[in-house]
Design an enzyme around this catalytic site. Structure first.
Site, PDB file in Angstrom:
ATOM      1  N   TYR A 100       0.859  -1.187   0.000  1.00  0.00           N
ATOM      2  CA  TYR A 100       0.000   0.000   0.000  1.00  0.00           C
ATOM      3  C   TYR A 100       0.890   1.229   0.000  1.00  0.00           C
ATOM      4  O   TYR A 100       1.964   1.219   0.604  1.00  0.00           O
ATOM      5  CB  TYR A 100      -0.906  -0.007   1.231  1.00  0.00           C
ATOM      6  CG  TYR A 100      -2.001  -1.060   1.179  1.00  0.00           C
ATOM      7  CD1 TYR A 100      -3.292  -0.725   0.781  1.00  0.00           C
ATOM      8  CD2 TYR A 100      -1.746  -2.386   1.529  1.00  0.00           C
ATOM      9  CE1 TYR A 100      -4.299  -1.679   0.731  1.00  0.00           C
ATOM     10  CE2 TYR A 100      -2.750  -3.352   1.477  1.00  0.00           C
ATOM     11  CZ  TYR A 100      -4.028  -2.990   1.074  1.00  0.00           C
ATOM     12  OH  TYR A 100      -5.034  -3.928   1.021  1.00  0.00           O
ATOM     13  N   GLU A 101       0.449   2.281  -0.656  1.00  0.00           N
ATOM     14  CA  GLU A 101       1.354   3.418  -0.844  1.00  0.00           C
ATOM     15  C   GLU A 101       1.684   4.128   0.461  1.00  0.00           C
ATOM     16  O   GLU A 101       2.601   4.943   0.502  1.00  0.00           O
ATOM     17  CB  GLU A 101       0.798   4.405  -1.881  1.00  0.00           C
ATOM     18  CG  GLU A 101      -0.470   5.091  -1.473  1.00  0.00           C
ATOM     19  CD  GLU A 101      -1.082   5.926  -2.603  1.00  0.00           C
ATOM     20  OE1 GLU A 101      -0.646   5.781  -3.754  1.00  0.00           O
ATOM     21  OE2 GLU A 101      -1.997   6.701  -2.325  1.00  0.00           O
TER      22      GLU A 101
END
Lengths: 259, 292, 292, 259
Positions: A51-52
């Site tokens: 996930y960023e």
């Protein structure tokens, strides 16, 4: 036995099936996250969810509401800073597959998540913007796009090009020297579109069960190319549906009941 | 211009109230970054900026969320610099949209980037470089409307790469888990771009869950030494409705509720009046919110 | 050339013997980085490169120390890329000097940088950028002899800044404290530039003090996930005479002793013969060294 | 009472006295480290010692042999990676004072730590090289240089310019737009030299007790400028000497006795 399922469920499951086991996967919130976690709980248990927010190898038990929910970092193999995530991991070329949604898409799989209508400065609808989408589109090995299929979304001309797919088609992407191969499939609630190997124009290759080619063409805002042989998507299996619904139920429970 | 050698400007970290910190370090017209990537968002500090009625701010953030909606709707903001402006997992920021689409309560200037660009801008600022380099923006419409995105050629390979200018905020505001009595700050979990945002700024304010005698930080923990930090303020729960790992969870329900509160100008204004402007600090805000 | 998307090339981490790792991943003519900044220097792996008689290597390191002296004196090295080549706290690297000054055992090419430049080169490699930017080198003679240091102009301010090309080693070799059985690697303490060096490389070898069931790493620990690591090899004490925090201290006395061992070609050659070439692995090296 | 002390002890103590309490200090191994730790244990207890290994706020009990000894990271307030150390901390402009040694120095306090004699490619003596010296010289607020005073070291022309001081003097440093102010003093075993405010040429401003101006001039390889009023360095105090010797003894004990 025939199962009942919604077209959104079919879309999520069709997207999940595109995930190869063991692949590092850049996951956004919403449908991409649902598809990725469904894959991880079915055919692709070793999928690496990134996930960023900086969480690498996250193993959430419910779907996060935000991209940085606590469970992501608690279950991750590594948690890195945002500059490191974007520089060393995404741009570093370590992510096999990126998953994007969009408000609009064109025939070369370029997408818009910035503004709709009006002008850029004074739009009719101001959308959240690029986030990490344009660098996911540039740097992931390949990109899957998921969105609901209708003429408002599948447009002849984007109001704004937020993230590049195959640009003007042909070799226009490779000429721009972007590291990744770009979009390899668009998965909608009606079927699956794939870029033509040469022209890169999106071509209908699959319809979901109960959907006709004419219906997909009618919901597309340009003259949609159709493959010579259009396949029919395998309907959800009992297991896929059960896992997805369980995931969604647990998620709803987890996000309710506060404040 | 080579930036400022920060050792000339900073004294020791200053443990103060949040009210004093905002009064002394945030001025009308400042460039302010309230950073936090879903985690550790400095809500209490944002409320205090609204409470003190700061004006004409240029606000920077990768992911402006509900707190920026509050600032914009309250008329504190002249310009926003950002890469993703939404209510995560919920939808639009209605106050941001209303300002951009309909100039309410006033027109707002927009400088728009993508995440990798914003991260590179903070990292460049922290490193006292005038610009950052990245693979990005090529072929996108963002470059048409933002002249602070340029392209340069690699002097070795000739490749075309994007260049973005450094962020150098007047003041960066963050929330962290802990500080010690000297002002050394520790955070963990999703740490976002906060270290860079503090190091890039001229001044900084750090609210923390607690001030302790000894951080007892594990090796290589994310620690900001006291001598690069400005004000340190203990504000328990100060990241609500965001979260502080190890202290409390994200209040996803409040984020959903914000959609209703903010949709309409009158509801928003009344809510802000009651919960922020008519409360004296974050503790009172929480009491009013909980109906106590 | 935009580098290689590493996800195309890598399988899972491979837990093997060190001998197998060096045989499979280090080839004659390769560009090899054995990184470590005083701490966690991969000595055992360096010995094994000597033992296997690898040739024509280009060796990269910020601080080539005794292990590079061993490699150079043993004739493994064609070219060295570095920023500080000495025996820390002791003095010269006699084998490095003898190669540069007197071409023994063979001439050596030198590409010389400063620390910040080398760090920027690794960081650029890890980030798949063709070059890194820094404030440095201006007015120094390094630029006269190294044409891989160039200058560029900031597209925003016009300032002149140094540019250096990315390091992209064929193989990076490091030592870390722990790995788990999947091959996730953890290190702590002085972590140097090792993460960048691994991420910049096509292949990697990590020796570790121990392989455990569960890393139990604290939040934000320096962890390299198994899928970006090549070979993982358990070599207890494999950083000797460097140290592994939490396991054993730096053997400063050995660094001092190296001065005598390496000063003279014959003494060096005999020592290498007895301790490295005539031993089958690091464990035997330690036994011979300790006179057991 | 008159104390016995060596000229090296005087040099270390004179260097230590230049350290302001509370200043973040970039410390190299050897004399700089001894001076910094002496200062920390005498008049400047809040000095922040930064070693280029990434250890910020280290509080060693003995002098490290290497720049990354274990005690540095165990006692530090923060330990960061090398790229972060050089980018965010040194280049970031956070370090007030840098301490450098040198093999050669010229009249504008430019220094050489690369090669002596011969050519660059085939030198008579190959020295370790720049390490972090040139970026310390460029980016620290100010720089102190310490080395033994003799004609081999204090030369008319450097064999190699490793780290820039005041370059060709006058405004030649400020024209190069380097962040820091450059060398503000050179502390030797004979005395102290400071750059002239305008010309930036090193000028003898202090001699240590028992040293004559003539002696310093004789040991300098160029026509050394001498201040109108040359001060005499205060000799070491009992406390300074005791702390320095104790530090050196503990250090020797700590680094012996292994292998």
């Amino acid at each position: 036995m025939s199962l009942n399922y919604t077209s959104d469920e079919m879309m999520t499951i069709a997207a999940a099936r595109k995930i190869r086991n063991g692949a590092p996967l850049f996951v956004g919130i919403g449908l991409p996250s649902a598809a990725a976690n469904l894959a991880r709980q079915t055919h692709a248990p070793d999928t690496i969810l990134i996930y960023e927010s900086g969480t690498i190898g996250a193993k959430p038990s419910v779907l996060p509401l935000s991209i940085g929910d606590g469970e992501l970092s608690e279950t991750a193999d590594a948690v890195v800073s945002i500059p490191e995530m974007f520089a060393y991991w995404l741009q570093g070329g370590r992510v096999a597959l990126g998953f994007l949604g969009a408000a609009q898409i064109d025939k070369y799989a370029n997408i818009n998540s910035t503004v709709i209508g009006g002008t850029y400065q004074k739009p009719k609808v101001r959308l959240p913007g690029a986030g990490g989408a344009q660098e996911i589109a540039a740097n992931c090995g390949e990109v899957l796009i998921t969105l609901r299929h209708n003429k408002r979304a599948f447009v002849e001309k984007l109001d704004f090009l937020t993230s590049g797919g195959h640009f003007e088609g042909g070799d226009s992407r490779s000429k721009r020297n972007l590291p990744g191969r770009g979009p390899t499939a668009v998965i909608t609630d009606l079927g699956i579109l794939e870029p033509h190997p040469e022209t890169k124009e999106l071509t209908l290759t699959n319809v979901h069960q109960g959907v006709t080619v004419e219906q997909v063409v009618a919901e597309t805002g340009w003259a949609l190319k159709v493959a010579e042989q259009v396949g029919t998507t395998e309907p959800p299996t009992e297991r896929e549906l059960a896992v997805l619904r369980d995931l969604n139920e647990r998620t709803a429970r987890a996000h309710a009941g506060q404040q | 211009m080579i930036g400022f050698p920060s050792w000339q400007n900073r004294g020791l970290a200053h443990i103060t109230t949040l009210s004093q910190a905002i009064r002394e370090s945030v001025h009308d017209g400042d460039v302010v970054a309230l950073e936090g990537f879903t985690h550790l968002i400095p809500y209490a500090a944002g409320h205090e900026i609204v409470r003190q009625g700061k004006k004409d701010l240029t606000v920077i953030r990768m992911t402006p969320d509900v707190i920026y909606d509050m600032l914009i709707g309250s008329g504190c903001v002249k310009k926003i610099v950002f890469s993703w402006g939404g209510n995560p997992g919920v939808g639009s920021l209605h106050r941001l949209r209303d300002a951009v689409e309909k100039d309410w309560p006033k027109p707002i200037e927009v400088e728009e980037h993508a995440h990798a660009g914003m991260a590179a801008m903070y990292a460049a600022g922290a490193a006292n470089l005038p610009f950052g380099v990245l693979r990005g923006y090529i072929g996108t419409d963002l470059t048409k409307y933002n002249n602070r995105i340029k392209f340069i050629d690699c002097p070795f390979t000739g490749e075309k790469l994007a260049a973005v200018p450094a962020h150098r905020p007047d003041v960066t505001v963050i929330h962290a888990q802990k500080a010690d009595r000297k002002g050394n700050v520790q955070m963990w979990g999703v740490v976002g771009v906060q270290k860079e945002a503090v190091l890039a700024a001229k001044r900084s304010i750090v609210t923390v869950e607690e001030i302790v005698d000894d951080l007892q930080a594990p090796p290589n923990a994310v620690v900001l030494p006291y001598w690069v930090v400005g004000h340190v303020c203990e504000v328990k729960g100060g990241a609500f409705p965001s979260y502080a790992q190890g202290y409390y969870a994200r209040n996803n329900a409040f984020y959903k509720r914000w959609d209703d509160i903010s949709k309409d100008r009158e509801t928003f204004t009344a809510w802000m009046e009651k919960h922020i402007k008519n409360t004296k600090d974050f503790a009172e805000f929480k009491r009013v919110l909980e109906g106590k």
